[in-house]
Design a protein around this motif. Sequence first.
Motif, PDB file in Angstrom:
ATOM      1  N   PHE A 192       0.832  -1.209   0.000  1.00 44.01           N
ATOM      2  CA  PHE A 192       0.000   0.000   0.000  1.00 44.01           C
ATOM      3  C   PHE A 192       0.869   1.262   0.000  1.00 44.01           C
ATOM      4  O   PHE A 192       0.606   2.213  -0.748  1.00 44.01           O
ATOM      5  N   MET A 193       1.915   1.272   0.836  1.00 47.42           N
ATOM      6  CA  MET A 193       2.798   2.438   0.890  1.00 47.42           C
ATOM      7  C   MET A 193       3.545   2.629  -0.424  1.00 47.42           C
ATOM      8  O   MET A 193       3.735   3.763  -0.893  1.00 47.42           O
ATOM      9  N   LEU A 194       3.965   1.532  -1.038  1.00 41.11           N
ATOM     10  CA  LEU A 194       4.656   1.637  -2.317  1.00 41.11           C
ATOM     11  C   LEU A 194       3.707   2.152  -3.396  1.00 41.11           C
ATOM     12  O   LEU A 194       4.095   2.991  -4.231  1.00 41.11           O
ATOM     13  N   TYR A 195       2.461   1.690  -3.360  1.00 39.14           N
ATOM     14  CA  TYR A 195       1.461   2.170  -4.316  1.00 39.14           C
ATOM     15  C   TYR A 195       1.224   3.674  -4.149  1.00 39.14           C
ATOM     16  O   TYR A 195       1.163   4.419  -5.140  1.00 39.14           O
ATOM     17  N   GLN A 196       1.112   4.115  -2.905  1.00 41.91           N
ATOM     18  CA  GLN A 196       0.898   5.533  -2.641  1.00 41.91           C
ATOM     19  C   GLN A 196       2.077   6.368  -3.130  1.00 41.91           C
ATOM     20  O   GLN A 196       1.893   7.467  -3.681  1.00 41.91           O
ATOM     21  N   THR A 197       3.270   5.856  -2.945  1.00 35.07           N
ATOM     22  CA  THR A 197       4.461   6.581  -3.388  1.00 35.07           C
ATOM     23  C   THR A 197       4.494   6.718  -4.904  1.00 35.07           C
ATOM     24  O   THR A 197       4.749   7.806  -5.441  1.00 35.07           O
ATOM     25  N   VAL A 198       4.229   5.617  -5.612  1.00 29.58           N
ATOM     26  CA  VAL A 198       4.238   5.649  -7.070  1.00 29.58           C
ATOM     27  C   VAL A 198       3.092   6.508  -7.597  1.00 29.58           C
ATOM     28  O   VAL A 198       3.250   7.255  -8.568  1.00 29.58           O
ATOM     29  N   ALA A 199       1.925   6.421  -6.935  1.00 29.65           N
ATOM     30  CA  ALA A 199       0.770   7.210  -7.373  1.00 29.65           C
ATOM     31  C   ALA A 199       1.034   8.705  -7.236  1.00 29.65           C
ATOM     32  O   ALA A 199       0.595   9.508  -8.065  1.00 29.65           O
ATOM     33  N   ASN A 200       1.761   9.096  -6.196  1.00 28.36           N
ATOM     34  CA  ASN A 200       2.025  10.514  -5.950  1.00 28.36           C
ATOM     35  C   ASN A 200       3.210  11.056  -6.745  1.00 28.36           C
ATOM     36  O   ASN A 200       3.202  12.216  -7.175  1.00 28.36           O
ATOM     37  N   LEU A 201       4.235  10.206  -6.928  1.00 23.86           N
ATOM     38  CA  LEU A 201       5.474  10.693  -7.541  1.00 23.86           C
ATOM     39  C   LEU A 201       5.799  10.046  -8.886  1.00 23.86           C
ATOM     40  O   LEU A 201       6.708  10.511  -9.581  1.00 23.86           O
ATOM     41  N   GLY A 202       5.104   8.966  -9.222  1.00 23.56           N
ATOM     42  CA  GLY A 202       5.386   8.286 -10.478  1.00 23.56           C
ATOM     43  C   GLY A 202       6.491   7.257 -10.343  1.00 23.56           C
ATOM     44  O   GLY A 202       7.117   7.114  -9.287  1.00 23.56           O
ATOM     45  N   PHE A 203       6.755   6.546 -11.452  1.00 23.38           N
ATOM     46  CA  PHE A 203       7.784   5.504 -11.434  1.00 23.38           C
ATOM     47  C   PHE A 203       9.191   6.085 -11.342  1.00 23.38           C
ATOM     48  O   PHE A 203      10.169   5.343 -11.227  1.00 23.38           O
ATOM     49  N   PHE A 204       9.275   7.394 -11.379  1.00 16.66           N
ATOM     50  CA  PHE A 204      10.537   8.095 -11.173  1.00 16.66           C
ATOM     51  C   PHE A 204      11.199   7.683  -9.855  1.00 16.66           C
ATOM     52  O   PHE A 204      12.428   7.702  -9.728  1.00 16.66           O
ATOM     53  N   VAL A 205      10.385   7.282  -8.877  1.00 15.17           N
ATOM     54  CA  VAL A 205      10.925   6.960  -7.549  1.00 15.17           C
ATOM     55  C   VAL A 205      11.847   5.750  -7.591  1.00 15.17           C
ATOM     56  O   VAL A 205      12.673   5.568  -6.693  1.00 15.17           O
ATOM     57  N   PHE A 206      11.718   4.907  -8.625  1.00  9.96           N
ATOM     58  CA  PHE A 206      12.549   3.707  -8.688  1.00  9.96           C
ATOM     59  C   PHE A 206      13.972   4.012  -9.149  1.00  9.96           C
ATOM     60  O   PHE A 206      14.771   3.095  -9.325  1.00  9.96           O
ATOM     61  N   LEU A 207      14.268   5.295  -9.330  1.00  9.54           N
ATOM     62  CA  LEU A 207      15.652   5.694  -9.530  1.00  9.54           C
ATOM     63  C   LEU A 207      16.418   5.680  -8.216  1.00  9.54           C
ATOM     64  O   LEU A 207      17.651   5.726  -8.211  1.00  9.54           O
ATOM     65  N   PHE A 208      15.693   5.606  -7.110  1.00 13.71           N
ATOM     66  CA  PHE A 208      16.309   5.674  -5.785  1.00 13.71           C
ATOM     67  C   PHE A 208      16.521   4.278  -5.191  1.00 13.71           C
ATOM     68  O   PHE A 208      15.694   3.387  -5.355  1.00 13.71           O
ATOM     69  N   TYR A 209      17.610   4.147  -4.479  1.00 12.02           N
ATOM     70  CA  TYR A 209      17.949   2.896  -3.789  1.00 12.02           C
ATOM     71  C   TYR A 209      16.895   2.548  -2.749  1.00 12.02           C
ATOM     72  O   TYR A 209      16.629   1.376  -2.481  1.00 12.02           O
ATOM     73  N   THR A 210      16.277   3.570  -2.181  1.00 11.32           N
ATOM     74  CA  THR A 210      15.238   3.351  -1.168  1.00 11.32           C
ATOM     75  C   THR A 210      14.108   2.492  -1.716  1.00 11.32           C
ATOM     76  O   THR A 210      13.673   1.534  -1.073  1.00 11.32           O
ATOM     77  N   GLN A 211      13.622   2.846  -2.918  1.00  9.92           N
ATOM     78  CA  GLN A 211      12.519   2.085  -3.500  1.00  9.92           C
ATOM     79  C   GLN A 211      12.953   0.692  -3.938  1.00  9.92           C
ATOM     80  O   GLN A 211      12.174  -0.243  -3.893  1.00  9.92           O
ATOM     81  N   TRP A 212      14.194   0.573  -4.350  1.00  6.44           N
ATOM     82  CA  TRP A 212      14.719  -0.759  -4.675  1.00  6.44           C
ATOM     83  C   TRP A 212      14.651  -1.654  -3.437  1.00  6.44           C
ATOM     84  O   TRP A 212      14.135  -2.767  -3.486  1.00  6.44           O
ATOM     85  N   THR A 213      15.157  -1.118  -2.336  1.00  6.64           N
ATOM     86  CA  THR A 213      15.177  -1.901  -1.097  1.00  6.64           C
ATOM     87  C   THR A 213      13.775  -2.140  -0.567  1.00  6.64           C
ATOM     88  O   THR A 213      13.444  -3.254  -0.138  1.00  6.64           O
ATOM     89  N   PHE A 214      12.944  -1.109  -0.586  1.00  6.03           N
ATOM     90  CA  PHE A 214      11.578  -1.232  -0.081  1.00  6.03           C
ATOM     91  C   PHE A 214      10.813  -2.292  -0.876  1.00  6.03           C
ATOM     92  O   PHE A 214      10.091  -3.116  -0.295  1.00  6.03           O
ATOM     93  N   THR A 215      10.989  -2.291  -2.188  1.00  3.83           N
ATOM     94  CA  THR A 215      10.331  -3.289  -3.029  1.00  3.83           C
ATOM     95  C   THR A 215      10.851  -4.688  -2.726  1.00  3.83           C
ATOM     96  O   THR A 215      10.076  -5.654  -2.667  1.00  3.83           O
ATOM     97  N   LEU A 216      12.156  -4.807  -2.518  1.00  5.60           N
ATOM     98  CA  LEU A 216      12.741  -6.116  -2.216  1.00  5.60           C
ATOM     99  C   LEU A 216      12.214  -6.663  -0.891  1.00  5.60           C
ATOM    100  O   LEU A 216      11.931  -7.861  -0.780  1.00  5.60           O
TER     101      LEU A 216
END
Length: 311
Positions: A78-102
């Motif tokens: 849910f938190m990852l969905y909210q992040t992508v919905a608000n900021l777009g897939f641009f967030v996956f340029l960050f190590y944070t989202q890589w780790t959070f997704t993992l």
Amino acid sequence: MSGKERLGLDYWLQWQVGVCALIFAIPTAIALRLINMRRRNTEAIIIKSTDLWVPCWRNLHPLWLLCYRASAFVAMAFMLYQTVANLGFFVFLFYTQWTFTLVGVYFALGTIISARGCWLYTRNPLSQPGERDKFLKTDAEEDNYGPSSEQRLGFWENFMQIIYQICAGAVMLTDIVFWCLLLPFMTGENFKLTLLIGLMHSVNAIFLLLDSVLSNLQFTWFGFTYFILWSCSYVVFQWSLHACCLSWWPYPFLELNTPWAPLWYLGLALVHIPCYGIYVLLIKAKGRIFSRLFPQAFLSGAEIAMEKKLT
């Protein structure tokens, strides 16, 4: 220069680029070498399939671990969905989202394996305390795993074990770098700490630590090799993007157009050791503290090892 412009050849021919490349290429080569040697080692650590879904608390039903993992997965998704919905897939340029997704993938896989384990558990109802240990020793033979499954996990079980060790180091690195290095210098008009950003840089470690408190998952220094490969993969990903179509770096310390770049890259490489070491110490503290406070309820590492020798 626009962030979407490609970096020129002169940028990549700077002396510090080659030095930085060696800083993460050498650890990658060593990690791959160690992993290859590990696969050939017949005396590797024996991990039982039940370690992945049976809690380390004697009287705690595996269903509780299943419910926790499922809840953690839903919350993180849910938190990852909210992040992508608000900021777009641009967030996956960050190590944070890589780790959070993992970490989310870990809980998704853990939920599936725990669900299967609970199904096996229901086929062997345990009414007496001693029957639990008997189940841990014989579940593989009774549920079509075969005698060798006590020594060799299946693909998905091994995958879960590897992801767990990567996540352990990655969440420490992500949260420590964010709260101690980035946040103090990012506050201003261009950045605002929101509840969602704060949660993204904290619940990943909290959820994983709680899972470690409940589960029997093995955690050793060898998992550090996979952690190295994970971070080096991110660097390769960033360099590839910048070689093709990007000039903006998501983290200032990844910028190569400075003579200080090798020091930044070396510092980032070295900080992996204490970040992973912190989790190692936490796991060891878990065994020592809980075995003293709850000797009748907590299944210590020594008892787990004894059970494996008896199988």
